[in-house]
Every structure is written in structure tokens, then in C-alpha cells.
Design a protein around this motif. Structure first.
Motif, PDB file in Angstrom:
ATOM      1  N   THR A   8      -6.383  12.837   0.034  1.00 50.53           N
ATOM      2  CA  THR A   8      -5.713  12.188  -1.323  1.00 50.53           C
ATOM      3  C   THR A   8      -4.396  12.274  -1.232  1.00 50.53           C
ATOM      4  OG1 THR A   8      -7.890  12.892  -2.544  1.00 50.53           O
ATOM      5  CG2 THR A   8      -5.624  12.461  -3.824  1.00 50.53           C
ATOM      6  N   VAL A   9      -3.794  13.332  -0.965  1.00 54.27           N
ATOM      7  CA  VAL A   9      -2.343  13.156  -0.992  1.00 54.27           C
ATOM      8  C   VAL A   9      -1.639  12.425   0.237  1.00 54.27           C
ATOM      9  CG1 VAL A   9      -2.041  15.174   0.379  1.00 54.27           C
ATOM     10  CG2 VAL A   9      -0.300  14.833  -1.349  1.00 54.27           C
ATOM     11  N   GLN A  10      -2.404  12.575   1.423  1.00 50.46           N
ATOM     12  CA  GLN A  10      -1.930  11.510   2.309  1.00 50.46           C
ATOM     13  C   GLN A  10      -1.900  10.110   2.206  1.00 50.46           C
ATOM     14  OE1 GLN A  10      -4.321  12.532   5.740  1.00 50.46           O
ATOM     15  NE2 GLN A  10      -3.482  14.785   5.864  1.00 50.46           N
ATOM     16  N   HIS A  11      -3.043   9.746   1.115  1.00 51.39           N
ATOM     17  CA  HIS A  11      -2.859   8.267   0.631  1.00 51.39           C
ATOM     18  C   HIS A  11      -1.731   8.051  -0.158  1.00 51.39           C
ATOM     19  CE1 HIS A  11      -5.269   5.415  -1.801  1.00 51.39           C
ATOM     20  NE2 HIS A  11      -4.479   4.762  -1.105  1.00 51.39           N
ATOM     21  N   ALA A  12      -1.308   8.964  -0.931  1.00 55.51           N
ATOM     22  CA  ALA A  12      -0.338   8.759  -2.066  1.00 55.51           C
ATOM     23  C   ALA A  12       0.776   8.849  -1.350  1.00 55.51           C
ATOM     24  CB  ALA A  12      -0.386   9.822  -3.071  1.00 55.51           C
ATOM     25  N   LYS A  13       1.060   9.599  -0.287  1.00 58.67           N
ATOM     26  CA  LYS A  13       2.407   9.838   0.457  1.00 58.67           C
ATOM     27  C   LYS A  13       2.461   8.504   1.495  1.00 58.67           C
ATOM     28  CE  LYS A  13       2.902  13.532   2.684  1.00 58.67           C
ATOM     29  NZ  LYS A  13       2.467  14.833   3.141  1.00 58.67           N
ATOM     30  N   GLY A  14       1.398   8.059   1.819  1.00 62.55           N
ATOM     31  CA  GLY A  14       1.586   6.982   2.849  1.00 62.55           C
ATOM     32  C   GLY A  14       1.586   5.532   2.241  1.00 62.55           C
ATOM     33  N   LEU A  15       1.411   5.518   0.804  1.00 57.41           N
ATOM     34  CA  LEU A  15       1.295   4.119   0.228  1.00 57.41           C
ATOM     35  C   LEU A  15       2.461   3.375   0.597  1.00 57.41           C
ATOM     36  CD1 LEU A  15      -0.374   2.226  -1.584  1.00 57.41           C
ATOM     37  CD2 LEU A  15       0.682   3.370  -3.612  1.00 57.41           C
ATOM     38  N   SER A  16       3.470   3.930   0.120  1.00 60.04           N
ATOM     39  CA  SER A  16       4.728   2.870   0.588  1.00 60.04           C
ATOM     40  C   SER A  16       5.006   2.580   1.894  1.00 60.04           C
ATOM     41  CB  SER A  16       6.133   3.800  -0.038  1.00 60.04           C
ATOM     42  OG  SER A  16       6.400   5.051   0.438  1.00 60.04           O
ATOM     43  N   THR A  17       4.614   3.340   2.624  1.00 60.66           N
ATOM     44  CA  THR A  17       4.893   3.210   4.142  1.00 60.66           C
ATOM     45  C   THR A  17       3.726   1.954   4.383  1.00 60.66           C
ATOM     46  OG1 THR A  17       5.229   5.465   5.088  1.00 60.66           O
ATOM     47  CG2 THR A  17       4.439   4.030   6.357  1.00 60.66           C
ATOM     48  N   SER A  18       2.491   1.878   3.956  1.00 61.13           N
ATOM     49  CA  SER A  18       1.662   1.043   4.314  1.00 61.13           C
ATOM     50  C   SER A  18       2.062  -0.370   3.577  1.00 61.13           C
ATOM     51  CB  SER A  18       0.201   1.242   3.712  1.00 61.13           C
ATOM     52  OG  SER A  18      -0.520   2.449   4.451  1.00 61.13           O
ATOM     53  N   PHE A  19       2.761  -0.155   2.351  1.00 64.19           N
ATOM     54  CA  PHE A  19       3.195  -1.187   1.756  1.00 64.19           C
ATOM     55  C   PHE A  19       4.322  -2.100   2.528  1.00 64.19           C
ATOM     56  CE2 PHE A  19       6.130  -3.150  -1.231  1.00 64.19           C
ATOM     57  CZ  PHE A  19       5.395  -4.210  -2.196  1.00 64.19           C
ATOM     58  N   LEU A  20       5.045  -1.365   3.098  1.00 63.59           N
ATOM     59  CA  LEU A  20       6.387  -1.984   3.748  1.00 63.59           C
ATOM     60  C   LEU A  20       6.006  -2.621   4.933  1.00 63.59           C
ATOM     61  CD1 LEU A  20       8.984   0.978   3.248  1.00 63.59           C
ATOM     62  CD2 LEU A  20       8.992  -1.407   2.187  1.00 63.59           C
ATOM     63  N   VAL A  21       4.715  -2.020   5.804  1.00 62.74           N
ATOM     64  CA  VAL A  21       4.213  -2.584   6.839  1.00 62.74           C
ATOM     65  C   VAL A  21       3.638  -4.078   6.581  1.00 62.74           C
ATOM     66  CG1 VAL A  21       2.225  -2.405   8.801  1.00 62.74           C
ATOM     67  CG2 VAL A  21       4.007  -0.490   8.198  1.00 62.74           C
ATOM     68  N   VAL A  22       2.943  -3.901   5.539  1.00 59.49           N
ATOM     69  CA  VAL A  22       2.478  -5.272   5.019  1.00 59.49           C
ATOM     70  C   VAL A  22       3.319  -6.389   4.603  1.00 59.49           C
ATOM     71  CG1 VAL A  22       0.816  -6.352   3.407  1.00 59.49           C
ATOM     72  CG2 VAL A  22      -0.074  -4.387   4.500  1.00 59.49           C
ATOM     73  N   SER A  23       4.654  -5.993   3.952  1.00 59.68           N
ATOM     74  CA  SER A  23       5.444  -6.837   3.515  1.00 59.68           C
ATOM     75  C   SER A  23       5.987  -7.464   4.924  1.00 59.68           C
ATOM     76  CB  SER A  23       6.477  -6.071   2.694  1.00 59.68           C
ATOM     77  OG  SER A  23       7.640  -6.799   2.564  1.00 59.68           O
ATOM     78  N   SER A  24       6.390  -6.640   6.082  1.00 60.88           N
ATOM     79  CA  SER A  24       6.950  -7.166   7.233  1.00 60.88           C
ATOM     80  C   SER A  24       5.922  -7.819   7.792  1.00 60.88           C
ATOM     81  CB  SER A  24       7.272  -5.900   8.016  1.00 60.88           C
ATOM     82  OG  SER A  24       8.292  -5.167   7.489  1.00 60.88           O
ATOM     83  N   ILE A  25       4.858  -7.849   7.701  1.00 61.35           N
ATOM     84  CA  ILE A  25       3.709  -8.808   8.381  1.00 61.35           C
ATOM     85  C   ILE A  25       3.661  -9.998   7.636  1.00 61.35           C
ATOM     86  CG2 ILE A  25       1.220  -9.227   8.849  1.00 61.35           C
ATOM     87  CD1 ILE A  25       0.848  -6.171   9.065  1.00 61.35           C
ATOM     88  N   LEU A  26       3.640 -10.092   6.332  1.00 57.80           N
ATOM     89  CA  LEU A  26       3.700 -11.468   5.435  1.00 57.80           C
ATOM     90  C   LEU A  26       5.037 -11.928   5.697  1.00 57.80           C
ATOM     91  CD1 LEU A  26       1.937  -9.987   2.371  1.00 57.80           C
ATOM     92  CD2 LEU A  26       0.821 -11.230   4.246  1.00 57.80           C
ATOM     93  N   ARG A  27       6.240 -11.464   5.993  1.00 55.54           N
ATOM     94  CA  ARG A  27       7.265 -11.935   6.095  1.00 55.54           C
ATOM     95  C   ARG A  27       7.877 -12.470   7.705  1.00 55.54           C
ATOM     96  NH1 ARG A  27      11.313 -10.100   2.195  1.00 55.54           N
ATOM     97  NH2 ARG A  27      12.756  -9.746   3.739  1.00 55.54           N
ATOM     98  N   ALA A  28       6.888 -11.973   8.367  1.00 55.81           N
ATOM     99  CA  ALA A  28       7.245 -12.458   9.795  1.00 55.81           C
ATOM    100  C   ALA A  28       7.222 -13.938  10.212  1.00 55.81           C
ATOM    101  CB  ALA A  28       6.231 -11.579  10.803  1.00 55.81           C
ATOM    102  N   SER A  29       8.144 -14.300  10.889  1.00 56.62           N
ATOM    103  CA  SER A  29       8.278 -15.625  11.360  1.00 56.62           C
ATOM    104  C   SER A  29       7.176 -16.512  12.117  1.00 56.62           C
ATOM    105  CB  SER A  29       9.687 -16.010  12.077  1.00 56.62           C
ATOM    106  OG  SER A  29       9.723 -15.347  13.169  1.00 56.62           O
ATOM    107  N   ASP A  30       6.541 -15.546  12.821  1.00 51.02           N
ATOM    108  CA  ASP A  30       5.152 -15.881  13.765  1.00 51.02           C
ATOM    109  C   ASP A  30       3.834 -15.648  12.928  1.00 51.02           C
ATOM    110  OD1 ASP A  30       5.495 -13.156  13.792  1.00 51.02           O
ATOM    111  OD2 ASP A  30       4.959 -13.173  15.988  1.00 51.02           O
ATOM    112  N   HIS A  31       3.980 -15.286  11.580  1.00 51.89           N
ATOM    113  CA  HIS A  31       2.755 -14.894  10.941  1.00 51.89           C
ATOM    114  C   HIS A  31       2.180 -16.318  10.652  1.00 51.89           C
ATOM    115  CE1 HIS A  31      -0.182 -13.313   8.127  1.00 51.89           C
ATOM    116  NE2 HIS A  31       0.359 -14.059   7.081  1.00 51.89           N
ATOM    117  N   THR A  32       0.932 -16.421  10.658  1.00 49.11           N
ATOM    118  CA  THR A  32      -0.077 -17.480  10.454  1.00 49.11           C
ATOM    119  C   THR A  32      -0.909 -17.156   9.369  1.00 49.11           C
ATOM    120  OG1 THR A  32      -0.071 -18.163  12.789  1.00 49.11           O
ATOM    121  CG2 THR A  32      -1.613 -19.192  11.581  1.00 49.11           C
TER     122      THR A  32
END
Length: 397
Positions: free
Chosen positions: A165-189
Motif C-alpha cells: 500500500t505504501v509503495q503504491h502511494a510513494k511510487g504514484l508520482s514516479t509512475s505519473f511522470l513516466v506516463v507523462s514522458s511517454i505521452l509527450r514523446a515525439s515518437d509516441h503513436t
């Protein structure tokens, strides 16, 4: 401890089923737990006019309704006996369980959702004193800081009892930033799964930002241990300059814009708080009403229909003002919170920082129009980018 008032709130954005949480407001009236216990016994045993616990508490609480005692967690905890703090937390959890009708699976997530709802209520300009007949933006801004301390304590407990549970909470912002980078990538389809990914990104934005400030505000983000431990007390009285929020807040801003677009497309016009009276949602006295018809040319029905398609319709940012306003206020609030929150804060520092938070929220609520609000929030993105992110969120519906 503070005598507070719990209400209920629902959320259907994150899934097909409605989820129920508590939302807490406070008038900031402090009382010692032992004093409350003595008063409770005296009320119950009164020979002529026995009273319930909270009936008596409301009479002594400047006639402000209350139904829970919130333990004030801060730097001074070391001066309080461990058993007394555990008893106080147990009573608080019992009150939450009674409100929800069952015991929450995780008190950490219950407190975090409570905090998210409080910040949404402030962002939408909803009155926070209408529930219990008292309280102010000042007392509830202080409650934001105390809620973060309370969440940190539950995170420490969960580290041993429910580590996933706490790992989920602590890792939420990390996962969020990863998804943000994927969606913003120039080669993202853009593929079929992209809509689901973007929908989760938009829904998670407010909570990911809160978890970022709770768990990563005490360390520089280049510290490799930041994602692996519960934050320790920062020896400085101020957050470090390279904390995660400061380095990546543009990603959180993008997520909040997409969250605004998604909520707009779903016709969500408030925080999600359900008033027990079922009456009209009350606005804060500092919330300035905008005349949006001036920018819509009077054709609100046509504008609404065009908005739902979300295909770069050419609408101006003024026509999206109502949808954007709450999340811009939320962003400005989070930005100020990140500048002040550390685990070293004592009660005096919390009072000072909550006053600064009130200043930011009130300035944003009083802004004359959307462009004034954008300047106050120090947002430098151009109109095309802001509208594009908003419509990305709208397209997830």
C-alpha cells in the motif's frame, strides 16, 4: 487535537462505480484529548440533561458542529506519550469507520483522499464553513498541513503492516511522470490503448501531485534513495531546491489541465462533495463570479456542443475559463504548498505557512478573469498549448 466535522463525498471519475470517502473541515478549535474525555463522561452522566458526546462537544465548540477529534501530528509528537497518540489515532479511525459504515482498507489512502477532496473544494470555491456552521479558509488551510503529517504517520505504519500500500502511494508520482514522458514523446503513436493511458493520467493528476509533495518534498530528486524510503526530517527549515515538484511541476500542470478537460466533458461542476442537506452548493465569499457570456457571444448552447467534440475547435481560452479555473487554482495551491511543507514544521511554522497558503488561494479566487488567474499562478504556457491539453482530457470520455 482539533474538533472537526466529517462529511461524505463520492467519486465516479476513476471508474464505473461510485466510491465514497470522507471529507473533513475544521474550525480550528483545539482541545486536549483528556479534557474531551472528561467532558464526554460528564455529559453522559449528567443527572438532569444527559447529552451525547458530540452534542455536548458542539455546545462547547462555539456551537460549531463536530463529530470527530483529529490528532494534531507535527514535529512536537516526541513530547507526547506513544500510548496517548495511538489511542487518539484509534478514536479517529473509529469515527471514520462509523461515517463510512465500514472499516477503511487503508487509512493512508482514506486520509489522502480526504485531503484531495478538501483541496478540490477550495479550488472550486466551495464554502468550507457551510457544513458545520463555522471554520474559515485559514483553519482549513492549516488542516491541509496537519493532514499531510497524519498521512505521513499512516505511511510509516503501513511500511510494516501493508508495505504494498505504501509503495503504491510513494511510487504514484514516479509512475505519473513516466506516463507523462511517454505521452509527450515525439515518437509516441496514438493507438487504442493511448486513450486508457491518458484517462488514467488525467484522473491521477491531483493525487499524484499531493503524493509528490508528501513523499518527495524533503529530498532532492537526484537522491537515489528518495523513492525507496519514507522521507526523513529535512535538517533545513525549507524544502530543498531540487525537490521533485520544483523540477517537474510542468508535468503535473499538464495532468491537471487534462483532468480539467475530462471533468468538463463528464459535466462535473464541483469537487464531488455531497451536501447532507441536498441544497445548492455554496460559494466562498472570496470567489469572484466571472461574466462568461461576454466571451461566449451569448451562444452558450452552441459553444457547449462544440466543446464536447474537443477537436481543436478554435475556441478561445476565455470560452474554456470555467473548466480551467479550478485546476489552475489547484496548481497554484500545490505550488505554494511545495514551497513550505517539510516534516520539520512545528505548530508556529504551520500557522505562518497556512497564512501564506490562504493568501494564494484568496488571490486566485478573487481574480477578475482567466488571464489574470493564469498570471497569478505563474503559468507561462501559451493558449494553444493549454487548450490542447484540456482537449486531450476531453477526448478521453
Amino acid at each position: 487535537s482539533w474538533r472537526n466535522y466529517h462529511g461524505s463525498a463520492n467519486s465516479s471519475v476513476m471508474g464505473s462505480r461510485s466510491c465514497y470517502f470522507v471529507t473533513t473541515v475544521s474550525a480550528g478549535n483545539a482541545i486536549h484529548f483528556s479534557c474531551h474525555a472528561k467532558a464526554r463522561t460528564a455529559d453522559r452522566n449528567h443527572p438532569k440533561a444527559p447529552k451525547s458526546e458530540w452534542e455536548g462537544a458542539s455546545l462547547r465548540n462555539s456551537r460549531v458542529a463536530c463529530n470527530v477529534i483529529l490528532p494534531l501530528i507535527s514535529k512536537e509528537n516526541s513530547q507526547i506519550p506513544v500510548m496517548a497518540m495511538e489511542n487518539a489515532l484509534a478514536e479517529h479511525q473509529s469515527a471514520v469507520s462509523n461515517m463510512l459504515g465500514n472499516k477503511p482498507k487503508s487509512m493512508l489512502w482514506t486520509v489522502l483522499q480526504d485531503l484531495r477532496l478538501l483541496m478540490l473544494r477550495m479550488s472550486y470555491g466551495e464554502s468550507v464553513n457551510n457544513d458545520c456552521g463555522g471554520g474559515s479558509l485559514s483553519s482549513n488551510s492549516a488542516l491541509v498541513f496537519y493532514s499531510l503529517f497524519l498521512a505521513n504517520m499512516f505511511a510509516k505504519d503501513a511500511e510494516h503492516d501493508a508495505p504494498v500500500t505504501v509503495q503504491h502511494a510513494k511510487g504514484l508520482s514516479t509512475s505519473f511522470l513516466v506516463v507523462s514522458s511517454i505521452l509527450r514523446a515525439s515518437d509516441h503513436t496514438e493507438i487504442a490503448s493511448t486513450k486508457k493511458l491518458r484517462r488514467g493520467f488525467a484522473d491521477a493528476a491531483p493525487m499524484a501531485a499531493i503524493c509528490c509533495i508528501l513523499f518527495q518534498n524533503s529530498v532532492n530528486d537526484d537522491d537515489s534513495s528518495a523513492s525507496n524510503v519514507i522521507p526523513v526530517e529535512n535538517p533545513s527549515s525549507s524544502p530543498p531546491p531540487k525537490r521533485r515538484w520544483e523540477l517537474h511541476k510542468h508535468h503535473f500542470l499538464t495532468g491537471l489541465f487534462q483532468c480539467a478537460g475530462r471533468r468538463h466533458a463528464l459535466n462535473i461542476e464541483g469537487s464531488g462533495y455531497v451536501q447532507s442537506s441536498g441544497g445548492r452548493r455554496m460559494r466562498s465569499s472570496s470567489f469572484s463570479e466571472w461574466n462568461l457570456e461576454e466571451h461566449n457571444g451569448g451562444s452558450s448552447s452552441v459553444t457547449a456542443a462544440r466543446r464536447l467534440y474537443g477537436k481543436r475547435s478554435g475556441l478561445s481560452i476565455e470560452e474554456y475559463a470555467k473548466a480551467l479555473r479550478p485546476m489552475i487554482i489547484m496548481y497554484a495551491t500545490l505550488d505554494q504548498l511545495s514551497k513550505d511543507f517539510t516534516l520539520q514544521m512545528n505548530d508556529e511554522k504551520i500557522e505562518q505557512c497556512s497564512a501564506r497558503l490562504v493568501g494564494v488561494i484568496e488571490s486566485c479566487q478573487k481574480s477578475e478573469n482567466i488571464r489574470s488567474l493564469i498570471r497569478l499562478a505563474n503559468i507561462t504556457l501559451d493558449d494553444t498549448t493549454i487548450i490542447g491539453e484540456l482537449e486531450n482530457g476531453m477526448n478521453t470520455v
